[in-house]
Motif scaffolding. Sequence first.
Motif, mmCIF file in Angstrom:
data_model
loop_
_atom_site.group_PDB
_atom_site.id
_atom_site.type_symbol
_atom_site.label_atom_id
_atom_site.label_comp_id
_atom_site.label_asym_id
_atom_site.label_seq_id
_atom_site.Cartn_x
_atom_site.Cartn_y
_atom_site.Cartn_z
ATOM 1 N N MET A 23 0.860 -1.171 0.000
ATOM 2 C CA MET A 23 0.000 0.000 0.000
ATOM 3 C C MET A 23 0.903 1.230 0.000
ATOM 4 S SD MET A 23 -2.654 1.120 2.977
ATOM 5 C CE MET A 23 -3.855 2.333 2.557
ATOM 6 N N THR A 24 0.620 2.147 -0.922
ATOM 7 C CA THR A 24 1.354 3.412 -0.969
ATOM 8 C C THR A 24 0.369 4.542 -0.762
ATOM 9 O OG1 THR A 24 3.010 2.524 -2.491
ATOM 10 C CG2 THR A 24 2.825 4.908 -2.377
ATOM 11 N N ILE A 25 0.726 5.444 0.159
ATOM 12 C CA ILE A 25 -0.067 6.652 0.372
ATOM 13 C C ILE A 25 0.805 7.845 0.021
ATOM 14 C CG2 ILE A 25 -1.640 5.673 2.092
ATOM 15 C CD1 ILE A 25 0.089 7.005 4.266
ATOM 16 N N ILE A 26 0.168 8.910 -0.421
ATOM 17 C CA ILE A 26 0.881 10.105 -0.841
ATOM 18 C C ILE A 26 0.135 11.333 -0.327
ATOM 19 C CG2 ILE A 26 -0.308 10.159 -3.078
ATOM 20 C CD1 ILE A 26 2.400 11.134 -4.283
ATOM 21 N N LYS A 27 0.884 12.299 0.158
ATOM 22 C CA LYS A 27 0.272 13.534 0.648
ATOM 23 C C LYS A 27 -0.262 14.316 -0.548
ATOM 24 C CE LYS A 27 0.985 17.239 3.937
ATOM 25 N NZ LYS A 27 1.950 17.862 4.848
ATOM 26 N N ILE A 28 -1.488 14.765 -0.451
ATOM 27 C CA ILE A 28 -2.139 15.429 -1.572
ATOM 28 C C ILE A 28 -1.493 16.782 -1.874
ATOM 29 C CG2 ILE A 28 -4.335 16.389 -2.386
ATOM 30 C CD1 ILE A 28 -5.699 14.146 -0.654
ATOM 31 N N ILE B 191 -3.229 0.135 6.240
ATOM 32 C CA ILE B 191 -3.405 1.109 7.322
ATOM 33 C C ILE B 191 -4.493 2.097 6.923
ATOM 34 C CG2 ILE B 191 -1.019 0.915 8.129
ATOM 35 C CD1 ILE B 191 -0.459 3.563 6.610
ATOM 36 N N PRO B 192 -5.101 2.753 7.894
ATOM 37 C CA PRO B 192 -6.049 3.820 7.554
ATOM 38 C C PRO B 192 -5.309 4.958 6.856
ATOM 39 C CG PRO B 192 -6.211 3.227 9.891
ATOM 40 C CD PRO B 192 -5.020 2.521 9.329
ATOM 41 N N VAL B 193 -5.929 5.554 5.871
ATOM 42 C CA VAL B 193 -5.309 6.657 5.140
ATOM 43 C C VAL B 193 -5.432 7.919 5.992
ATOM 44 C CG1 VAL B 193 -5.354 8.017 3.024
ATOM 45 C CG2 VAL B 193 -5.860 5.567 2.940
ATOM 46 N N PRO B 194 -4.291 8.526 6.375
ATOM 47 C CA PRO B 194 -4.346 9.734 7.207
ATOM 48 C C PRO B 194 -5.005 10.909 6.474
ATOM 49 C CG PRO B 194 -2.109 8.827 7.124
ATOM 50 C CD PRO B 194 -2.923 8.114 6.102
ATOM 51 N N GLU B 195 -5.515 11.831 7.236
ATOM 52 C CA GLU B 195 -6.115 13.051 6.696
ATOM 53 C C GLU B 195 -5.081 13.765 5.821
ATOM 54 O OE1 GLU B 195 -9.083 15.733 6.029
ATOM 55 O OE2 GLU B 195 -9.299 14.027 7.372
ATOM 56 N N ASP C 67 5.139 14.118 -0.008
ATOM 57 C CA ASP C 67 5.530 13.151 1.015
ATOM 58 C C ASP C 67 4.743 11.873 0.755
ATOM 59 O OD1 ASP C 67 7.102 15.141 2.150
ATOM 60 O OD2 ASP C 67 5.576 15.702 3.611
ATOM 61 N N ASN C 68 5.368 10.733 1.013
ATOM 62 C CA ASN C 68 4.712 9.472 0.707
ATOM 63 C C ASN C 68 5.261 8.372 1.581
ATOM 64 O OD1 ASN C 68 6.984 8.015 -1.038
ATOM 65 N ND2 ASN C 68 6.933 10.172 -1.615
ATOM 66 N N GLU D 62 -9.800 11.244 -6.328
ATOM 67 C CA GLU D 62 -11.245 11.049 -6.246
ATOM 68 C C GLU D 62 -11.557 10.168 -5.052
ATOM 69 O OE1 GLU D 62 -12.697 9.460 -9.916
ATOM 70 O OE2 GLU D 62 -11.848 11.109 -11.106
ATOM 71 N N ASP D 63 -12.743 10.352 -4.521
ATOM 72 C CA ASP D 63 -13.199 9.549 -3.391
ATOM 73 C C ASP D 63 -13.705 8.201 -3.907
ATOM 74 O OD1 ASP D 63 -13.802 9.284 -0.581
ATOM 75 O OD2 ASP D 63 -15.907 9.388 -1.167
ATOM 76 N N ARG D 64 -13.156 7.115 -3.372
ATOM 77 C CA ARG D 64 -13.597 5.764 -3.735
ATOM 78 C C ARG D 64 -14.007 5.038 -2.462
ATOM 79 N NH1 ARG D 64 -9.377 3.465 -8.248
ATOM 80 N NH2 ARG D 64 -10.016 4.864 -9.918
ATOM 81 N N ASP D 65 -15.291 4.875 -2.296
ATOM 82 C CA ASP D 65 -15.836 4.213 -1.107
ATOM 83 C C ASP D 65 -15.345 4.869 0.178
ATOM 84 O OD1 ASP D 65 -17.226 2.331 -2.683
ATOM 85 O OD2 ASP D 65 -15.409 1.107 -2.839
ATOM 86 N N GLY D 66 -15.295 6.204 0.187
ATOM 87 C CA GLY D 66 -14.897 6.944 1.370
ATOM 88 C C GLY D 66 -13.398 7.082 1.567
ATOM 89 N N ILE D 67 -12.603 6.593 0.607
ATOM 90 C CA ILE D 67 -11.139 6.678 0.716
ATOM 91 C C ILE D 67 -10.613 7.505 -0.451
ATOM 92 C CG2 ILE D 67 -8.983 5.363 0.701
ATOM 93 C CD1 ILE D 67 -10.595 3.010 1.852
ATOM 94 N N PRO D 68 -9.830 8.572 -0.173
ATOM 95 C CA PRO D 68 -9.247 9.338 -1.272
ATOM 96 C C PRO D 68 -8.254 8.465 -2.048
ATOM 97 C CG PRO D 68 -8.800 10.385 0.862
ATOM 98 C CD PRO D 68 -9.470 9.097 1.126
ATOM 99 N N ALA D 69 -8.391 8.448 -3.378
ATOM 100 C CA ALA D 69 -7.526 7.622 -4.216
ATOM 101 C C ALA D 69 -6.992 8.439 -5.382
ATOM 102 C CB ALA D 69 -8.294 6.410 -4.731
#
Length: 93
Positions: free
Chosen positions: A1-6, A23-27, A15-16, A53-60
């Motif tokens: 899983m990769t998360i990236i700061k918008i 894990i839960p995606v941080p704000e 930041d990523n 875009e929001d996908r099932d409540g998760i920003p993607a």
Amino acid sequence: MTIIKITPNEAGGHDNQTTAAEIPVPEGYAVIPPEFGAPETLENYPFGELTVEDRDGIPAVTGWKPLPIPEPELEPEPQYTAEDMIRALLGAV
């Protein structure tokens, strides 16, 4: 899983974090779905413009426009005088 700061940082990159754990995606962050890409496959990562875009409540991340990678800023070499060198050799620094 990769998360990236918008929001990009001052240098223009994002930041990523990549982790094997779910894990839960941080704000303020979005997940990069595996079917969209990965850090190794996105051109000039992490320097780019994101579409999120929001996908099932998760920003993607759904779009990636690569931006140029900035050149590193080199710090100037310190300038020493002959007097500085003599003091250093004599241990008077």
